[in-house]
Design a protein around this motif. Structure first.
Motif, short mmCIF file in Angstrom:
data_model
loop_
_atom_site.label_atom_id
_atom_site.label_comp_id
_atom_site.label_asym_id
_atom_site.label_seq_id
_atom_site.Cartn_x
_atom_site.Cartn_y
_atom_site.Cartn_z
N UNK A 16 0.83 -1.20 0.00
CA UNK A 16 0.00 0.00 0.00
C UNK A 16 0.86 1.25 0.00
N UNK A 17 1.96 1.20 0.75
CA UNK A 17 2.83 2.37 0.84
C UNK A 17 3.47 2.69 -0.49
N UNK A 18 3.54 1.69 -1.38
CA UNK A 18 4.20 1.91 -2.66
C UNK A 18 3.22 2.01 -3.81
N UNK A 19 1.93 1.94 -3.51
CA UNK A 19 0.97 1.78 -4.58
C UNK A 19 0.10 3.00 -4.76
N UNK A 20 -0.75 2.90 -5.78
CA UNK A 20 -1.61 4.04 -6.11
C UNK A 20 -2.77 4.20 -5.14
N UNK A 21 -3.55 5.21 -5.35
CA UNK A 21 -4.67 5.61 -4.48
C UNK A 21 -5.76 4.55 -4.43
N UNK A 22 -6.18 4.19 -3.23
CA UNK A 22 -7.30 3.28 -3.09
C UNK A 22 -8.60 4.06 -2.99
N UNK A 23 -8.13 4.96 -2.28
CA UNK A 23 -9.09 5.88 -1.73
C UNK A 23 -8.88 5.87 -0.27
N UNK A 488 0.64 13.96 -5.09
CA UNK A 488 1.91 13.26 -5.30
C UNK A 488 1.91 11.91 -4.60
N UNK A 489 1.25 11.84 -3.44
CA UNK A 489 1.18 10.58 -2.71
C UNK A 489 0.37 9.51 -3.42
N UNK A 495 6.29 5.00 -6.43
CA UNK A 495 7.47 4.14 -6.56
C UNK A 495 8.63 4.60 -5.68
N UNK A 496 8.37 5.61 -4.84
CA UNK A 496 9.36 6.10 -3.89
C UNK A 496 8.72 6.11 -2.50
#
Length: 554
Positions: A16-23, A488-489, A495-496
């Motif tokens: 999750x910390x490295x992935x796109x928005x779930x919401x 940005x998050x 990937x950072x």
């Protein structure tokens, strides 16, 4: 919102910390049948009828419109998506028969549906998901939770009216095959699909019911472990085991009766007489029942706070006034006296023991504490606000729930702020749950006691609430730097993970220390009394509060 995770779920957190928005059918039934399950302490509960209480009625049984814990918890019992939350909040099979097939680029997910039926006997098909998801994203639906689907290709554009619902990246390949196209690879998409907004709906039935869908027991269709058999608004609702449910053999409870009860004394009386099997305890009863065999506590991820609507008061547009309110009351008086159930003071918005960063540390170890109770500083900010506004007195209205505990918290906040901030008068406005949510959605309030529970295991489920124009930003807060960090998050920093975590920590600081957009009060724990024979109730850390599919009396 609730409970713990296993090792695989901890691995998911890192993803999750490295992935796109779930919401973050039918009517019927009778009182004699309901009473049969109570039986008092001497009952053997062999009929497997569970008696519960709830402080609030169900606002909506339409999964596209639901926004609250009561609705999502009831939907969790009566509906089922591709997957549902199991033990340790893991995603377990629901309408999906096994794991999805995922393309090499991670953007195409194909789900095979099992043979399952709606409560009217019709089959559950892939089109039921296509219809429901398009409906949730259709701007005419005005679904507050539409954004949680933005990982799906074209979802945001559809929701913003820039594309037609038919252009959403989801299609029924055939009745039992659902194909979903994603904007970007989302490793945790399976877990996200347990959330209530992703539930299916039967297109023919929903269109037949029109505006009545989801408003009554007999205007709603079910495909979950139970059906909503009775719904007497502001009084009670009754669930019955669904014989059409694909996994009905697993479901041991025959009926769940939920009585709407506003005060804990009535809850306790019902428990003592055997007419309630699981209740929440307020502070004055915790010490009395702490040694009871059925006593336990659950630390939740729910944060409670004061919303400050900047569109309804010049005072609340003033950052000094907001800081004065946020620091001008003793939070420990709420946690240690009014609650007395393990709840902790929240000088933060992202809760403790919730999400771990790429370094394996809890978010609260990275973030600071903000807006701590400080009467000296609160008075300074209040005087600065008075000077800036050229006024010495102001009356603000505090919107609140109408249950017993919420009333006490509201009265306490009023007493504290009026005593500590000279010239401030607080008028209290108690409303039933649904009406309060409606007033917040319309932004027709000044101050409001609110709460937020997690929808998924990432700080973003809290922080993205307050982007400019966000569906849950119901108070007119706006900060360009904050918006930039959140965006940005969800995109460039995925990937950072270290930099992403730093951005989220900074965003929380802006929200609280710099802007005092909200006034955090406490992170909730709950004290419960349970019938010792009751087993298998799952308490969740995200999404619905509890699951009863596996519950039974032994």
């Amino acid at each position: 919102m609730k409970m713990k995770k296993k090792s695989y779920a901890l691995f998911l957190v890192l993803l999750l910390a490295m992935s796109t928005f779930l919401a973050a059918c039918g009517g019927g039934g009778n009182d004699s049948k309901e009473k049969a399950g109570s039986g008092g302490k001497g009952s053997d509960k062999s009929d497997n009828v569970l008696n519960l209480t709830e402080t609030q009625d169900i606002p909506s049984m339409d999964s596209a419109l639901a926004t609250d814990t009561v609705s999502f918890t009831t939907l969790n019992s009566t509906m089922e998506g591709l997957y549902r939350l199991g033990k340790n909040d893991e995603a377990v099979d629901g309408m999906a028969d096994g794991d999805p097939q995922i393309s090499e680029d991670g953007k195409t997910w194909t789900f095979k549906l099992r043979d399952a039926k709606w409560s009217n006997g019709e089959p559950v098909t892939a089109n039921d998901f296509v219809f429901a998801w398009r409906k949730a994203l259709d701007p005419n639906t005005a679904a507050e939770y539409a954004y949680i689907m933005y990982d799906i290709k074209n979802a945001q554009a559809v929701n913003e009216g820039k594309m037609k619902p038919e252009e959403l990246g989801v299609k029924a390949v055939d009745d039992k095959t659902l194909e979903v196209q994603l904007q970007n690879p989302v490793p945790y998409f399976k877990e996200l699909l347990t959330f209530g907004t992703f539930l299916p709906q039967n297109e023919k039935y929903v269109k037949e019911q029109g505006d009545k869908y989801g408003l009554e027991a007999n205007t709603t269709l079910y495909n979950g472990p139970f059906t909503l058999d009775q719904w007497k608004h502001e009084d009670k609702f009754v669930l019955k085991k669904n014989p059409e449910y694909w996994d009905a053999d697993t479901v041991k409870l025959n009926q769940i009766n939920t009585k709407i009860v506003k005060d804990t004394q009535t809850d306790v009386n019902l428990f003592e007489s055997g007419d309630a099997d699981l209740i929440k305890l307020s502070s004055e009863f915790v010490d009395k029942y702490r040694e009871n065999e059925g006593f336990f506590t659950v630390k939740e991820s729910s944060i409670f706070f004061i919303r400050m609507n900047q569109t309804k008061s010049e005072w609340l547009k003033n950052v000094d006034a907001r800081k004065a309110i946020a620091m001008g009351f003793d939070k420990k008086g709420i946690t240690d006296v009014l609650l007395n159930n393990g709840s902790v003071v929240a000088d933060f918005f992202v809760p403790e023991e919730f999400a771990k960063g790429p370094d394996g540390k809890d978010f609260r170890e990275s973030g600071d504490k903000y807006l701590k109770t400080n009467l000296k500083e609160a008075k300074k900010h209040w005087e600065a606000a008075k000077k800036a506004l050229g006024q010495d007195t102001v009356t603000l209205e505090l919107l609140n729930y109408d249950d017993d505990l919420s009333k006490k918290v509201g009265e306490y906040i009023k007493e504290q702020l009026e005593k500590n901030l000279d010239g401030l008068t607080i008028n209290l406005k108690q409303q039933p749950f649904k009406q309060k949510l409606d007033l917040e959605t319309k932004m027709d309030y000044q101050l409001s006691l609110g709460g937020w529970g997690a929808d998924y295991l990432d700080p973003m489920t809290y922080l993205d609430m307050y982007v400019t124009g966000g569906a849950h930003n119901q108070q007119g807060f706006s900060n360009k730097e904050y918006d930039k960090l959140i965006q940005e998050g969800k995109t460039t920093l995925l990937l950072e993970p270290e930099k992403r975590w730093e951005a989220l920590v900074k965003a929380e600081k802006i929200l609280l220390e710099d802007e005092a957009a909200i006034a955090p009060m406490y992170q909730r724990s709950r004290a419960y009394l349970s019938n010792p024979k009751l087993e298998g109730v799952l308490f969740h850390k995200v999404g619905p509060e509890r699951s009863y599919k596996w519950a039974e009396f032994k």
